[in-house]
Design a protein around this motif. Structure first.
Motif, mmCIF file in Angstrom:
data_model
loop_
_atom_site.group_PDB
_atom_site.id
_atom_site.type_symbol
_atom_site.label_atom_id
_atom_site.label_comp_id
_atom_site.label_asym_id
_atom_site.label_seq_id
_atom_site.Cartn_x
_atom_site.Cartn_y
_atom_site.Cartn_z
ATOM 1 N N LEU A 157 0.823 -1.204 0.000
ATOM 2 C CA LEU A 157 0.000 0.000 0.000
ATOM 3 C C LEU A 157 0.860 1.258 0.000
ATOM 4 O O LEU A 157 0.516 2.255 -0.650
ATOM 5 C CB LEU A 157 -0.932 -0.006 1.217
ATOM 6 N N THR A 158 1.966 1.233 0.734
ATOM 7 C CA THR A 158 2.862 2.393 0.764
ATOM 8 C C THR A 158 3.437 2.649 -0.616
ATOM 9 O O THR A 158 3.565 3.798 -1.066
ATOM 10 C CB THR A 158 3.984 2.173 1.788
ATOM 11 N N ARG A 159 3.778 1.562 -1.299
ATOM 12 C CA ARG A 159 4.292 1.702 -2.667
ATOM 13 C C ARG A 159 3.221 2.296 -3.588
ATOM 14 O O ARG A 159 3.491 3.158 -4.420
ATOM 15 C CB ARG A 159 4.748 0.341 -3.178
ATOM 16 N N LEU A 160 1.980 1.839 -3.401
ATOM 17 C CA LEU A 160 0.879 2.333 -4.234
ATOM 18 C C LEU A 160 0.589 3.802 -3.942
ATOM 19 O O LEU A 160 0.396 4.609 -4.862
ATOM 20 C CB LEU A 160 -0.384 1.495 -3.971
ATOM 21 N N ALA A 161 0.590 4.181 -2.672
ATOM 22 C CA ALA A 161 0.264 5.556 -2.298
ATOM 23 C C ALA A 161 1.418 6.518 -2.568
ATOM 24 O O ALA A 161 1.198 7.722 -2.736
ATOM 25 C CB ALA A 161 -0.108 5.606 -0.817
ATOM 26 N N ASP A 162 2.631 5.976 -2.557
ATOM 27 C CA ASP A 162 3.833 6.781 -2.741
ATOM 28 C C ASP A 162 3.937 7.863 -1.667
ATOM 29 O O ASP A 162 4.371 8.991 -1.937
ATOM 30 C CB ASP A 162 3.853 7.423 -4.134
ATOM 31 N N GLU A 163 3.481 7.538 -0.464
ATOM 32 C CA GLU A 163 3.578 8.448 0.669
ATOM 33 C C GLU A 163 3.359 7.637 1.937
ATOM 34 O O GLU A 163 2.883 6.499 1.898
ATOM 35 C CB GLU A 163 2.523 9.555 0.582
ATOM 36 N N LEU A 169 -5.576 3.768 5.694
ATOM 37 C CA LEU A 169 -5.340 2.376 5.302
ATOM 38 C C LEU A 169 -6.463 1.790 4.455
ATOM 39 O O LEU A 169 -6.220 1.185 3.409
ATOM 40 C CB LEU A 169 -5.136 1.510 6.551
ATOM 41 N N THR A 170 -7.702 1.941 4.899
ATOM 42 C CA THR A 170 -8.781 1.308 4.143
ATOM 43 C C THR A 170 -8.997 2.006 2.801
ATOM 44 O O THR A 170 -9.449 1.375 1.842
ATOM 45 C CB THR A 170 -10.087 1.295 4.953
ATOM 46 N N PHE A 171 -8.669 3.306 2.714
ATOM 47 C CA PHE A 171 -8.758 3.998 1.431
ATOM 48 C C PHE A 171 -7.812 3.354 0.423
ATOM 49 O O PHE A 171 -8.204 3.048 -0.720
ATOM 50 C CB PHE A 171 -8.414 5.479 1.611
ATOM 51 N N TRP A 172 -6.574 3.113 0.862
ATOM 52 C CA TRP A 172 -5.605 2.552 -0.073
ATOM 53 C C TRP A 172 -5.833 1.052 -0.296
ATOM 54 O O TRP A 172 -5.529 0.527 -1.368
ATOM 55 C CB TRP A 172 -4.184 2.840 0.411
ATOM 56 N N LEU A 173 -6.412 0.386 0.679
ATOM 57 C CA LEU A 173 -6.806 -1.004 0.434
ATOM 58 C C LEU A 173 -7.851 -1.073 -0.671
ATOM 59 O O LEU A 173 -7.799 -1.943 -1.551
ATOM 60 C CB LEU A 173 -7.374 -1.631 1.716
ATOM 61 N N ASN A 174 -8.785 -0.146 -0.632
ATOM 62 C CA ASN A 174 -9.814 -0.104 -1.670
ATOM 63 C C ASN A 174 -9.203 0.232 -3.020
ATOM 64 O O ASN A 174 -9.571 -0.353 -4.052
ATOM 65 C CB ASN A 174 -10.870 0.936 -1.288
ATOM 66 N N ARG A 175 -8.258 1.171 -3.025
ATOM 67 C CA ARG A 175 -7.581 1.519 -4.277
ATOM 68 C C ARG A 175 -6.807 0.319 -4.825
ATOM 69 O O ARG A 175 -6.776 0.087 -6.043
ATOM 70 C CB ARG A 175 -6.625 2.698 -4.042
ATOM 71 N N GLU A 176 -6.170 -0.430 -3.925
ATOM 72 C CA GLU A 176 -5.427 -1.600 -4.383
ATOM 73 C C GLU A 176 -6.366 -2.624 -5.003
ATOM 74 O O GLU A 176 -6.066 -3.204 -6.063
ATOM 75 C CB GLU A 176 -4.668 -2.227 -3.217
ATOM 76 N N LYS A 177 -7.510 -2.876 -4.360
ATOM 77 C CA LYS A 177 -8.465 -3.811 -4.926
ATOM 78 C C LYS A 177 -8.897 -3.388 -6.321
ATOM 79 O O LYS A 177 -8.989 -4.200 -7.244
ATOM 80 C CB LYS A 177 -9.702 -3.911 -4.018
ATOM 81 N N ARG A 178 -9.160 -2.088 -6.456
ATOM 82 C CA ARG A 178 -9.613 -1.595 -7.754
ATOM 83 C C ARG A 178 -8.518 -1.702 -8.808
ATOM 84 O O ARG A 178 -8.787 -1.993 -9.974
ATOM 85 C CB ARG A 178 -10.071 -0.144 -7.613
ATOM 86 N N SER A 179 -7.281 -1.476 -8.373
ATOM 87 C CA SER A 179 -6.183 -1.483 -9.348
ATOM 88 C C SER A 179 -5.796 -2.895 -9.778
ATOM 89 O O SER A 179 -5.259 -3.094 -10.872
ATOM 90 C CB SER A 179 -4.963 -0.765 -8.765
ATOM 91 N N THR A 180 -6.037 -3.863 -8.906
ATOM 92 C CA THR A 180 -5.637 -5.234 -9.238
ATOM 93 C C THR A 180 -6.783 -6.056 -9.813
ATOM 94 O O THR A 180 -6.566 -7.163 -10.299
ATOM 95 C CB THR A 180 -5.103 -5.955 -7.987
ATOM 96 N N SER A 181 -7.999 -5.509 -9.748
ATOM 97 C CA SER A 181 -9.140 -6.245 -10.285
ATOM 98 C C SER A 181 -9.143 -6.180 -11.805
ATOM 99 O O SER A 181 -8.779 -5.164 -12.405
ATOM 100 C CB SER A 181 -10.442 -5.653 -9.732
ATOM 101 N N ALA A 182 -9.556 -7.279 -12.414
ATOM 102 C CA ALA A 182 -9.621 -7.326 -13.877
ATOM 103 C C ALA A 182 -10.615 -6.306 -14.413
ATOM 104 O O ALA A 182 -10.457 -5.768 -15.504
ATOM 105 C CB ALA A 182 -10.006 -8.727 -14.339
#
Length: 677
Positions: free
Chosen positions: A317-323, A330-343
């Protein structure tokens, strides 16, 4: 005139006529009902004949019917639709009912009859259900203090009465502070990321609270707030997070920390009076878990694995947020990760999960396929609030077996969370059929708009209906063994099992239609939703385990231990268990942990993960049996849902799957791998 609370109802299955009942009726009704039961108990205790199961245990079981009726009405109002008068009544009843129960439990004549039967139980030719009922009545009396001397009994009475007052006060203070802690924003731009429906709800909440032209973000019961997954403004996320974690600990009139310390101390003293080391030992003695050490071992193993998984998750998540990521992010970036990795994007999933469609063509559909049930809405029957809907529940022969009430929308008078209650318990001896209520806190849509469910809300809907099925399919003789009247660490099992159908292909395809176009959910979106749901975040596991550990830490204190700082104790307990830092706070911090300081889960919050071991095994069993099949549903209902506490629940589960449950399926589901890895 008959008090309307106690008046027999001619509505189906004895549904209370809520419109005829006023708040002023409750205290007189309870007073009359308690007097009636004391007269019944006097007859039982003073019976000059030798004690038998029928004239003592069964007679005691069937006493207090008026009291059960009054409780079924009132306590299904005060949770989902309270007001100042109901709060005051609840506070008075908390001590009155506790004192009433103690008077019965500590009646020496009655206890003598129960103890006599318990000592001779192997000679009585009892059924399994009767033997369990006798043993439970004996244990309840002993645990209430029936075997203590006069001075100890009097101290037990004072402790029980004070605890009833404190825990009721705790719940009321949480509701008040949660309402007052809502976050106000003036500019709609600050709500970027929320849906149109969520923004409209925030606007309505501000207007209802008299805040004028602005938006009010109301708080949910857990620490994690669902809006944090979507709000793009980091400053607003922080405000909401701070409001959540600061509840009931700000030094205002809703500060619960002194209550926490007093509750913990009194529980520890009661445990010592009864010969237990601590409150956890006292509680778990009645559960399916063998002892607190076994529970702590499970939590410790899972925690070690979850913390490792959490480290890997934070790195991603830190790598994804770059901050640097804070607890509010945390849950904001978890949601972003799900969206970014979903087909495919999951943003549109809720458009296919409209509440009525999910209920009628999802929740009810699965219950029909598995258990042969049909649900017919009764618009001619009224619940306790205009938002409450009533369904007649019919079996596969077309016979009504009970009523189901759904109360789905949030309001300021409703405490947070989601739950199931019974208004009437099923009992063959009493010839009563169940009336079951499901309560959620969904955002009510504007007139003409649709209530669209997020993934979490969808799961909660199916989860609570699993509890409802446990009540509706009950087929026992005695009301105290009905439905969900099972050990606390087993009660979540049927509800967790029912979650598996929320995204099952045969169920999802039946209800998932676009709420505007009616088009079925695209196959790729359905698969992405299942993949997302099957990936449990380490964050979610850690916040749950931290709360379970915190619960046991409080309740492993002995009567000789002294704590004067709630936050310091909380930090030390979590650090000792391996939870380092504040990045993932517990699902509930002590000051607003209603499950354990206001509800019935003290020293029992571990129950969810303990039950999930059985649930994960049972999900595999259902899939091996063909999934959504009537034959599998019938076997599960016969083994578990219909039996309540009339049988040993663990033995029944072992018979169902053919062996003892193992932890492997749970670890796989939560992405934790082998415990020792």
């Amino acid at each position: 005139m008959v008090n309307p609370v106690l008046a027999p109802s001619d509505l189906p299955h004895g549904l209370p006529d809520f419109a005829s009942i006023g708040d002023d009726d409750f205290l007189p009704a309870f007073a009359e009902a308690m007097d009636t039961q004391l007269a019944e108990v006097e007859t039982i205790a003073g019976d000059g004949r030798p004690a038998t199961f029928a004239n003592t245990i069964e007679a005691l079981e069937l006493s207090g019917r008026d009291l059960a009726r009054a409780a079924g009405v009132f306590f299904n109002l005060v949770g989902p639709d309270t007001n100042p008068q109901r709060n005051e009544i609840s506070q008075k009843l908390s001590t009155l009912l506790t004192d009433h129960a103690n008077t019965i439990a500590m009646d020496a004549r009655l206890f003598g009859r129960i103890a006599d039967l318990y000592g001779r139980r192997t000679e009585l030719d009892l059924t399994e259900a009767q033997d369990r009922l006798l043993a439970k009545r004996y244990r309840e009396a002993v645990r209430a203090g029936a075997g203590l001397g006069p001075e100890e009994q009097e101290r037990m009475r004072r402790i029980s009465s004070r605890l009833a007052y404190l825990t009721t006060t705790f719940s009321q203070m949480i509701l008040d502070d949660t309402n007052e802690s809502a976050v106000f924003v003036e500019d709609v731009a600050d709500l970027d990321g929320l849906s149109a429906g969520e923004i409209a709800a925030a606007r309505r909440a501000a207007a209802d609270a008299g805040r004028g032209a602005g938006y009010l973000i109301t708080l949910e019961l857990p620490t994690s707030q669902s809006v944090l997954t979507s709000l793009t403004d980091r400053g607003v996320r922080q405000r909401v997070f701070d409001a959540s974690v600061g509840r009931c600990s700000r030094g205002n009139s809703h500060d619960t920390r002194a209550l926490v310390l007093e509750i913990v101390g009194l529980r520890a003293e009661r445990a010592r009076l009864l010969g237990y080391t601590d409150h956890a030992e006292y509680v778990i003695a009645e559960e399916t878990a063998p002892n607190p050490s076994a529970v702590l071992d499970l939590l410790g193993e899972l925690t070690a694995s979850a913390i490792r998984a959490g480290g890997r998750e934070l790195t991603r998540l830190t790598r994804l947020a770059d901050e640097e990521i804070g607890a509010a992010d945390l849950t904001f970036w978890l949601n972003r990760e799900k969206r970014s990795t979903s087909a495919v994007s999951l943003d549109d999933f809720a458009d296919y999960c409209e509440l009525d469609a999910v209920l009628e063509r999802g929740v009810f559909h699965a219950a029909g396929k598995l258990y042969g049930l049909r649900f017919a809405e009764r618009r001619d029957l009224a619940g306790y609030h205009p938002d409450v809907r009533v369904w007649d529940v019919l079996n596969d022969s077309g016979r009504s077996i009970g009523l189901f009430l759904g109360d789905y929308f949030a309001r300021p008078s409703k405490r947070g969370g989601a739950w199931m209650n019974n208004i009437v318990d099923q009992s063959a001896v009493l010839a009563t059929q169940p009336i079951v209520v499901n309560v959620l806190n969904l955002t009510k849509p504007d007139e003409g708009e649709h209530c669209l469910l997020t993934m979490d809300q969808l799961t909660t809907l199916f989860h609570e209906f699993g509890h409802a099925l446990h009540g509706l399919l009950s087929a026992v003789d005695y009301p105290s063994q009905s439905g969900t009247s099972v050990p606390r660490d087993f009660v979540e099992f049927p509800s967790q099992v029912n979650e598996m159908w929320a995204l099952h292909p045969d169920v999802l395809s039946h209800y998932a239609r676009h709420h505007v176009t009616g088009e079925p959910i695209p196959a790729e979106l359905a698969e992405a939703a299942r993949a997302s749901a099957n990936t449990e975040s380490a964050h979610g596991t850690i916040e749950y385990l931290a709360a379970a550990v915190l619960d046991l830490a409080w309740h492993r204190l002995s009567a000789d231990d002294t704590v004067d700082d709630v936050e310091a104790f909380e930090r030390d307990a979590l650090r000792s268990a391996g939870f380092v830092g504040d990045l993932i706070p517990p699902r509930y911090r002590s000051a607003y942990f209603n499950h354990i300081f206001g509800g019935g889960y003290s020293a029992g919050y571990y129950s969810y993960i303990w039950s999930e071991v059985l649930d994960a095994e049972t999900e595999q069993w259902f899939l091996a049996e063909g999934g959504l099949q009537r034959s599998a549903g019938q076997r599960f209902a016969e083994a578990t849902l219909s039996r309540g506490d009339s049988v040993d629940p663990l033995v029944a589960h072992e018979k169902l799957i053919g062996r003892k449950a193992e932890i492997g399926p749970l670890l796989t589901r939560r992405g934790l791998g082998a415990v020792s890895s």
